[in-house]
Design an enzyme around this catalytic site. Structure first.
Site, short mmCIF file in Angstrom:
data_model
loop_
_atom_site.label_atom_id
_atom_site.label_comp_id
_atom_site.label_asym_id
_atom_site.label_seq_id
_atom_site.Cartn_x
_atom_site.Cartn_y
_atom_site.Cartn_z
N GLU A 168 0.89 -1.17 0.03
CA GLU A 168 0.03 0.01 -0.15
C GLU A 168 0.88 1.27 -0.01
O GLU A 168 0.70 2.16 -0.62
CB GLU A 168 -0.92 -0.08 1.01
CG GLU A 168 -1.88 -1.15 1.31
CD GLU A 168 -1.41 -2.40 2.15
OE1 GLU A 168 -2.26 -3.01 2.59
OE2 GLU A 168 -0.21 -2.61 1.83
N THR A 222 21.57 -37.90 0.19
CA THR A 222 21.67 -37.17 -1.10
C THR A 222 23.06 -36.59 -1.19
O THR A 222 23.72 -36.32 -2.38
CB THR A 222 20.67 -36.34 -1.41
OG1 THR A 222 19.34 -37.14 -1.56
CG2 THR A 222 20.62 -35.37 -2.77
#
Length: 342
Positions: free
Chosen positions: A46, A195
Site C-alpha cells: 500500500e 543425497t
C-alpha cells in the site's frame, strides 16, 4: 484486482516471513500507480503504491482515490507503520481488498479502523486467487509449519537415476532451467544426508536475473549423522555456505518448525531421494508436488518414492501440466481433508 495480484506475484520468494502483496491505486477509472512488497522490513504494498502515485502525479491526486490490495491492510505497527494509517493519511476514500489477513493480530481489524474514518471498504474480490499466493504464509499462521513442495524428476518407469556410465541428468536443459525458477519461489531447499553424500548437490540459484532482489535460499540437510557428511561438499564450500543448515532427520516436523521460528521461512522445496520423500509424504508434511517426467525407461532399483504408501491412494488437486523441451512437469496440491486452503 487482477492487476494487484500481478504486482503481488513479483514478491513471491522475496518477502518471508511476510506474504507477497500487491496494490493498485485508481481514480476516475484511471490507474494512477502500483506497488508491491519487496522484502520484510521494507514498505508494504500500500505504501509503495502511494509513494508511486506521489512521484508521478503529486500528493493531492490520492484524495478520493480507490486502492485495490491483494491482502487486508495491516492495522498494527511492526517493523513498518500500519498500512491503514497510511491509507487514512493519504486521503484515499475507498479500499478494496481480496484476502482477509490470516495473521490473527490483523484479521478483520482493518474494516473497523478504516470505516471509522469514513472510508468505504469492500472485501473478498478475487479472494481465492489472492489466497493461493499467500498459502505458505497462511499455513505458518495456522500451524507453524512451512508450505512444502516436493520436486522430483523421474523416468517413465519411476526411477531417479540413469544406468551407470550414462549422463547424470534425466531431464533436459529446459526442465533444469524451470527447476531454477522454482527454487527462486521458495525460502529454503531441503535434502537428505544421503543425497549430499551420494550426489553432492549445489542447491543454489545460478541465474543472476533470478537472484536480483533475493538472497540465496537456505539449504537444509536432514540427517542424524552429520559427522558422515563430506566436508568438501559444495554446500559447505561455496560462496554462501553460511546458508547451509543441518537438522535432525529423525524429527523432520521439528526441523521444519525451527526453519519457521529461527529463520523466517514460509516455504520450502524438497529435493532428495525417494526414501526421505516417502517419509515426509507418510507424515503428511508435503503440500504440493512438482514432478518432472523424462521420456525414457531406465530400469534399476532406485525408486522415485519410498515410504509405507497409501492404501486408498493420495489424491492431487489443481493439477496442471507443462512441457519443457522433451520433458513434462505435473504440478498439483496434495488433497487432504484437514487442509483448509482454498
Amino acid at each position: 484486482m487482477q492487476r494487484a495480484i500481478d504486482e503481488a506475484r513479483k514478491g513471491v520468494g522475496r518477502t518471508s516471513p511476510n506474504p507477497p502483496v500487491g496494490a493498485v491505486i485508481v481514480r476516475n477509472g484511471k490507474e494512477l500507480g502500483a506497488g508491491w512488497h519487496r522484502a520484510a522490513g521494507q514498505p508494504h504494498a500500500e505504501r509503495e503504491a502511494i509513494a508511486h502515485v506521489k512521484r508521478l502525479h503529486g500528493e493531492d491526486t490520492l484524495k478520493g482515490a480507490t486502492i485495490y490490495v491483494t491482502l487486508e491492510p495491516c492495522s498494527t505497527q511492526g517493523r513498518t507503520p500500519a498500512c491503514t494509517a497510511g491509507v487514512i493519511e493519504a486521503g484515499i476514500s475507498k479500499v478494496v481488498y481480496a484476502a482477509t489477513d490470516p495473521n490473527p493480530a490483523h484479521a478483520g481489524r482493518a474494516d473497523e479502523v478504516l470505516r471509522a474514518q469514513g472510508i468505504e471498504v469492500v472485501a473478498g474480490v478475487l479472494a481465492r486467487e489472492a489466497e493461493r499466493l499467500i498459502r505458505p504464509f497462511a499455513k505458518v499462521q495456522r500451524c507453524g509449519l512451512p508450505w512444502v513442495m516436493l520436486k522430483t524428476a523421474m523416468s517413465l518407469d519411476g526411477r531417479l537415476t540413469r544406468p551407470p556410465g550414462e549422463s547424470m541428468w534425466l531431464t533436459g536443459p529446459e526442465a533444469r532451467a524451470e527447476v531454477q525458477r522454482l527454487r527462486s519461489t521458495v525460502d529454503a531447499l531441503v535434502t537428505s544426508g544421503e543425497t549430499v553424500r551420494g550426489d553432492r548437490p549445489r542447491l543454489d540459484l545460478r541465474d543472476p536475473a533470478l537472484l536480483e532482489g533475493r538472497k540465496q535460499p537456505w539449504r537444509l540437510i536432514l540427517t542424524d549423522h552429520p559427522e558422515s557428511l563430506p566436508k568438501d561438499a559444495p554446500l559447505f564450500c561455496d560462496g554462501h555456505s553460511e546458508r547451509t543448515l543441518i537438522m535432525p532427520g529423525s524429527d523432520p516436523e521439528g526441523s521444519f518448525r525451527r526453519l519457521v521460528k529461527e529463520h523466517g521461512v514460509n516455504s520450502v522445496m524438497l529435493e532428495c531421494g525417494g526414501r526421505l520423500a516417502g517419509l515426509l509424504l507418510d507424515k503428511g508434511l508435503i503440500d504440493e508436488l512438482a514432478v518432472l517426467m523424462a521420456p525414457m525407461i531406465t530400469g534399476g532399483v532406485v525408486s522415485a518414492l519410498g515410504g509405507d504408501g497409501f492404501p486408498d491412494g493420495l489424491k492431487v488437486d489443481e493439477v496442471r501440466y507443462e512441457r519443457f523441451g522433451l520433458d513434462v512437469m505435473m504440478r498439483g496440491v496434495v488433497l487432504r481433508e484437514e487442509m483448509s486452503f482454498p
